[in-house]
Motif scaffolding. Structure first.
Motif, PDB file in Angstrom:
ATOM      1  N   PHE A 168       0.836  -1.202   0.000  1.00 21.92           N
ATOM      2  CA  PHE A 168       0.000   0.000   0.000  1.00 21.92           C
ATOM      3  C   PHE A 168       0.871   1.253   0.000  1.00 21.92           C
ATOM      4  N   TRP A 178       3.901  -2.622  -7.265  1.00 16.95           N
ATOM      5  CA  TRP A 178       3.104  -3.100  -6.137  1.00 16.95           C
ATOM      6  C   TRP A 178       2.003  -4.020  -6.640  1.00 16.95           C
ATOM      7  N   VAL A 183      -2.558  -5.074  -1.610  1.00 18.37           N
ATOM      8  CA  VAL A 183      -3.192  -3.851  -1.103  1.00 18.37           C
ATOM      9  C   VAL A 183      -4.585  -4.176  -0.571  1.00 18.37           C
TER      10      VAL A 183
END
Length: 444
Positions: A168, A178, A183
């Motif tokens: 995150f 990412w 997340v």
């Protein structure tokens, strides 16, 4: 003769919860008898029973210290591979500083967003929630500043320091790739903590204060007073132990949230049981108490029945509290934090739901109405059946989550279906009433 397979070992030992219970009991007795203790040791200050919010929150230090101490010193949970920690080979700080900064950014942003939700959601500034907001506001600076040394220390020994919080943070900073799935995992876990921590903190003072200041002298001569004292005590134990569980989701204690439930149905079923979404409250869609009364009203004048009912209700709340105590440091709704197979979980997969719903049926006797109306009796009975159905739904969605996460839970689930005393009985009952249909494994 083939021997019966053994129950899979539990990820939480019985000693953890018992240690927390001992610490909690010690503090309750100190608060209850504080005037005598202060006099005996000539201590300065007031001589009143300590039944306020500060004493209630302090109780978590005593129960939490017992559970943390047992977990580290006896069970040595910090050495388990499931922590994701390798203590034997700490990295130099320079090797993880960038990772840690990204993670701290992610955590700070998460807490700021949760704080914003608290700010704009009006129910958090009414009634008992005001106390929770005051506590969280006071704790916020320590949480934000404490994250710095904690993350820097922990990232040196984590096998995989790029955890969901890091992903995150990386998304926010935008310098490294990412993973959206990570997340999502991060946010599901923190939504659970943000929602339930506020609720649990808000109800801590009420139950604790009621138990500490209760007039114990009359409790054992009146079945209603007796039941009230012990039921209040059991619910207080449940809240105190559960609150510690929500707070200490830490990897060094092997109490981290491994995954939060990803199924929408699980969230809907759970949230409708808690404010502000609760449907079972006064006047709610699933309020089963319209023109109803509790068990003392219906059984008044029948002393033997009152004592029998009191004993049954106390037993059910004791099972409910035992189910929470068995979690030790790992209690939390909508999460997977390991597998419990001991205590009441050796008899049924869902002892808390089973005991809670049975308690409601015995305590409210919904098929009786003070109005004398058959319509009220049918309505209340039907609605309470729907409430029990909600908890059946919760049980099913929890099982769906855990069955997908852990082979040990799959083994436990299968063992309970064949050998669990309550589960096996329910399966036989289902087979008896529907002999031509496949037997489902009930979520009891």
């Amino acid at each position: 003769m083939t021997s019966r397979p053994s129950l899979p070992p539990s990820d939480v030992s019985a000693g953890v919860g018992l240690a927390g219970l001992v610490g909690l009991a010690f503090w309750v007795l100190v608060c209850r008898f504080w005037p005598a203790i202060a006099d005996a040791f000539a201590l300065p200050g007031p001589r009143a029973v300590m039944d306020g919010p500060t004493a209630a929150m302090t109780a978590m230090l005593f129960s939490g210290a017992g559970m943390v101490g047992w977990s580290l010193l006896v069970d040595k949970v910090h050495r388990r591979p499931s922590t994701g920690i390798d203590w034997s080979n700490p990295r130099p700080l320079r090797d993880v500083i960038d990772i840690s900064i990204t993670k701290i950014a992610g955590l700070w942003a998460t807490w700021a967003i949760i704080g914003l939700v608290y700010c704009i959601a009006r129910w958090y500034w009414r009634g008992q929630y005001v106390f929770a907001m005051e506590v969280l506001e006071g704790a916020a600076p320590f949480l934000f500043m404490g994250a710095i040394p904690y993350v820097l220390w922990l990232d040196r020994v984590l096998v995989t320091p790029r955890d969901p919080a890091w992903h995150f943070g990386a998304m926010l900073i935008g310098r490294e790739p990412w993973d959206a799935a990570e997340v999502k995992r991060h946010w599901l876990a923190w939504i659970v903590k943000g929602f339930f921590c506020a609720f649990m903190i808000s109800i801590v003072p009420g139950g604790f204060g009621a138990v500490v200041r209760f007039d114990w002298s009359h409790a054992f001569h009146d079945p209603v007073e007796f039941a009230t004292l012990l039921i209040e005590t059991m619910f207080m134990i449940d809240v105190q132990i559960a609150m510690v569980g929500y707070l200490v989701t830490m990897k060094p204690l092997d109490a981290q949230i491994r995954t939060a439930n990803p199924h929408l149905g699980a969230w809907v079923a759970a949230l409708m049981c808690y404010p502000p979404f609760i449907l079972m409250g006064d006047g709610g869609v699933l309020d089963y108490r319209h023109n109803g009364a509790e068990w003392p009203f219906w059984l008044q004048g029948h002393d033997v029945l009152l004592w029998i009912w009191a004993g049954a209700l106390v037993f059910l709340t004791a099972v409910y509290a035992w189910a929470t105590v068995a979690f030790g440091l790992r209690f939390s709704n909508l999460t997977y934090r390991g597998v419990l197979t001991n205590g009441p979980y050796a008899f049924t997969r869902h002892p808390a739901y089973l005991s809670k719903n049975t308690y409601w049926w015995l305590a409210s006797l919904p098929f009786l109405a003070t109005s004398g109306s058959m319509v009220d009796a049918i309505r209340n009975t039907t609605i309470l059946a729907l409430v029990s159905g909600v908890y059946y739904w919760r049980a099913r969605t929890e099982e769906k989550h855990l069955l997908a996460e852990d082979a040990k839970y799959r083994e436990y689930h299968a063992w309970m279906a064949q050998h669990g005393p309550i589960t096996r009985t329910l399966r036989r009952f289902t087979a008896a009433i529907t002999p031509n249909r496949p037997v489902a494994q009930p979520a009891e």
